[in-house]
Design a protein around this motif. Structure first.
Motif, PDB file in Angstrom:
ATOM      1  N   ARG A 146      28.637  71.253  81.124  1.00  0.00           N
ATOM      2  CA  ARG A 146      29.454  71.047  82.130  1.00  0.00           C
ATOM      3  C   ARG A 146      29.013  69.924  83.204  1.00  0.00           C
ATOM      4  O   ARG A 146      29.541  69.057  83.715  1.00  0.00           O
ATOM      5  CB  ARG A 146      30.299  72.207  82.947  1.00  0.00           C
ATOM      6  N   SER A 147      27.802  70.276  83.621  1.00  0.00           N
ATOM      7  CA  SER A 147      27.085  69.223  84.680  1.00  0.00           C
ATOM      8  C   SER A 147      26.882  68.112  83.997  1.00  0.00           C
ATOM      9  O   SER A 147      27.004  67.039  84.703  1.00  0.00           O
ATOM     10  CB  SER A 147      25.726  69.988  84.997  1.00  0.00           C
ATOM     11  N   GLY A 148      26.473  67.949  82.648  1.00  0.00           N
ATOM     12  CA  GLY A 148      26.471  66.624  82.058  1.00  0.00           C
ATOM     13  C   GLY A 148      27.703  65.802  82.068  1.00  0.00           C
ATOM     14  O   GLY A 148      27.662  64.693  82.129  1.00  0.00           O
ATOM     15  N   ALA A 149      28.757  66.565  81.827  1.00  0.00           N
ATOM     16  CA  ALA A 149      30.013  65.873  81.699  1.00  0.00           C
ATOM     17  C   ALA A 149      30.385  65.179  83.243  1.00  0.00           C
ATOM     18  O   ALA A 149      30.914  64.351  83.514  1.00  0.00           O
ATOM     19  CB  ALA A 149      31.176  66.923  81.434  1.00  0.00           C
ATOM     20  N   THR A 150      30.079  66.254  84.177  1.00  0.00           N
ATOM     21  CA  THR A 150      30.386  65.842  85.746  1.00  0.00           C
ATOM     22  C   THR A 150      29.298  64.539  86.186  1.00  0.00           C
ATOM     23  O   THR A 150      30.076  63.545  86.547  1.00  0.00           O
ATOM     24  CB  THR A 150      30.097  66.958  86.732  1.00  0.00           C
ATOM     25  N   ARG A 151      28.276  64.640  85.817  1.00  0.00           N
ATOM     26  CA  ARG A 151      27.136  63.317  86.018  1.00  0.00           C
ATOM     27  C   ARG A 151      27.857  62.375  85.129  1.00  0.00           C
ATOM     28  O   ARG A 151      27.620  61.074  85.697  1.00  0.00           O
ATOM     29  CB  ARG A 151      25.653  63.785  85.562  1.00  0.00           C
ATOM     30  N   GLY A 152      28.003  62.390  83.945  1.00  0.00           N
ATOM     31  CA  GLY A 152      28.576  61.138  83.087  1.00  0.00           C
ATOM     32  C   GLY A 152      29.832  60.551  83.540  1.00  0.00           C
ATOM     33  O   GLY A 152      29.989  59.315  83.170  1.00  0.00           O
ATOM     34  N   ASN A 153      30.614  61.436  84.230  1.00  0.00           N
ATOM     35  CA  ASN A 153      31.785  60.737  84.771  1.00  0.00           C
ATOM     36  C   ASN A 153      31.963  60.271  86.398  1.00  0.00           C
ATOM     37  O   ASN A 153      33.050  59.754  86.540  1.00  0.00           O
ATOM     38  CB  ASN A 153      33.138  61.715  84.503  1.00  0.00           C
ATOM     39  N   MET A 154      30.857  60.316  86.823  1.00  0.00           N
ATOM     40  CA  MET A 154      30.356  59.754  88.038  1.00  0.00           C
ATOM     41  C   MET A 154      30.774  58.200  88.182  1.00  0.00           C
ATOM     42  O   MET A 154      30.658  57.585  87.198  1.00  0.00           O
ATOM     43  CB  MET A 154      29.237  60.189  88.800  1.00  0.00           C
ATOM     44  N   ARG A 155      30.988  57.792  89.309  1.00  0.00           N
ATOM     45  CA  ARG A 155      31.311  56.367  89.435  1.00  0.00           C
ATOM     46  C   ARG A 155      29.607  55.558  89.276  1.00  0.00           C
ATOM     47  O   ARG A 155      28.911  56.428  89.710  1.00  0.00           O
ATOM     48  CB  ARG A 155      31.855  56.137  90.912  1.00  0.00           C
ATOM     49  N   ARG A 192      31.953  67.554  73.252  1.00  0.00           N
ATOM     50  CA  ARG A 192      33.184  66.660  73.567  1.00  0.00           C
ATOM     51  C   ARG A 192      33.705  66.683  74.776  1.00  0.00           C
ATOM     52  O   ARG A 192      34.859  66.512  75.016  1.00  0.00           O
ATOM     53  CB  ARG A 192      34.189  67.071  72.457  1.00  0.00           C
ATOM     54  N   GLN A 193      33.067  66.999  75.862  1.00  0.00           N
ATOM     55  CA  GLN A 193      33.285  66.734  77.078  1.00  0.00           C
ATOM     56  C   GLN A 193      32.976  65.447  77.817  1.00  0.00           C
ATOM     57  O   GLN A 193      33.284  65.180  78.823  1.00  0.00           O
ATOM     58  CB  GLN A 193      32.712  67.863  78.008  1.00  0.00           C
ATOM     59  N   LEU A 194      32.331  64.627  77.150  1.00  0.00           N
ATOM     60  CA  LEU A 194      31.833  63.451  77.429  1.00  0.00           C
ATOM     61  C   LEU A 194      31.669  62.439  76.339  1.00  0.00           C
ATOM     62  O   LEU A 194      31.259  62.827  75.252  1.00  0.00           O
ATOM     63  CB  LEU A 194      30.440  63.372  78.311  1.00  0.00           C
TER      64      LEU A 194
END
Length: 312
Positions: A20-29, A105-107
């Protein structure tokens, strides 16, 4: 005998949280990713500077090199502690976090690779800023014994080993660094997190492994001081390429992919049919249903340390 329980996340919970952290980081501006990684490069450069200043004793280098490297390893982990606890982005940690998110498959794989690229550039920018502005123009290592120690350290790390040696050291390095990130997530309070981060980082430094972001300070600092035999081309060829590839394998494969497979890939449900004599069909169905329910819960990592069966 009373069972021992620890106030920590289970391995499955750690990996799910990391994904989940990886998905959050990967979707940052992208601008935030870059600035976050610049901060991480700066913070790690400070720890690299501490390592360089620790190894300035010629007597220790000649008579007890293992001891002085162990002492350096004891102090270096404060760099990763500052990075993780401030939420900054290190590209070597991204190799684990975003790989997990992509596998779940979250990113998207495209965003994963973009995150790697931007964090690498940001880490390089932050490291070079500290090397040039803080250490360089600040004359932190301009005089002996610091100057000679920096040059000697970089020469042993950059000129002496072969390409494949640096690559293999890079694998070992990020295997341990990402375990530090893993344990940093697993602990629930500050002291547990710091201890968890500290131990694997101590291991990689004491073993002399190669970290691509740490090399962004070690080698350019020696080049700033006029180290003979170390050029920009050599640094790219032996300080960046093999270390980066090794770090990707160590973090993305040996930690990210391995623990994803072990804890987030659901196993086939194995029932107890036929294992007990004298069971009727209703008993078998009940056992099978219960086994399936427990297996799904364990695979999802939802059982907490109190055994309540609820996720946090």
């Amino acid at each position: 005998m009373a069972s021992i329980s620890f106030d920590a996340l289970t391995p499955a919970e750690v990996i799910a949280t990391a994904a989940r952290s990886g998905a959050t980081r990967g979707n940052m501006r992208l601008d935030k990713i870059f600035l976050s990684s610049v901060s991480a490069g700066c913070l790690l450069a400070f720890a690299c500077g501490t390592v360089l200043s620790t190894g300035t004793s010629p007597w220790f280098q000649e008579n007890a090199p293992g001891l002085i490297r162990t002492i350096s390893a004891l102090v270096f982990p404060y760099g990763l502690c500052m990075i993780i606890l401030t939420g900054a982005d290190l590209c070597t940690g991204s190799f684990m976090f975003t790989t997990l998110a992509a596998l779940q498959r979250q990113l998207s794989w495209k965003k994963m690779l973009l995150h790697w690229f931007v964090t690498f550039l940001g880490n390089l920018a932050g490291s070079l800023f500290v090397v040039a502005i803080i250490f360089g123009y600040g004359n932190v290592f301009a005089t002996d014994p610091y100057k000679s120690a920096v040059i000697t350290f970089a020469t042993k790390k950059q000129v002496v080993p072969d390409f494949h040696m640096v690559f293999l050291r890079g694998i070992g390095c990020n295997w341990l660094v990402c375990l530090g990130c893993y344990f940093g997530i697993q602990g629930r309070e500050l002291s547990s997190k710091i201890i968890g981060i500290w131990l694997p980082i101590f291991a990689f430094v004491s073993l002399g492994f190669d970290h691509v972001v740490a090399n962004m300070t070690f080698i350019p600092m020696a080049m700033w001081l006029g180290a003979p035999g170390i050029s920009a081309g050599l640094y790219i060829w032996k300080g960046i390429i093999p270390t980066l590839l090794g770090n990707i394998v160590g973090g993305g494969l040996f930690v990210g992919t391995y623990y994803w497979y072990m804890f987030l890939v659901k196993d086939e449900v194995i029932t107890l049919t036929g294992l007990r004599k004298g069971q009727d069909k209703s008993e078998v169905s009940s056992v099978a249903a219960k086994s399936k329910e427990e297996d799904v819960e364990a695979s999802a990592g939802v059982v907490d340390s109190s055994g309540s069966g609820k996720s946090n």
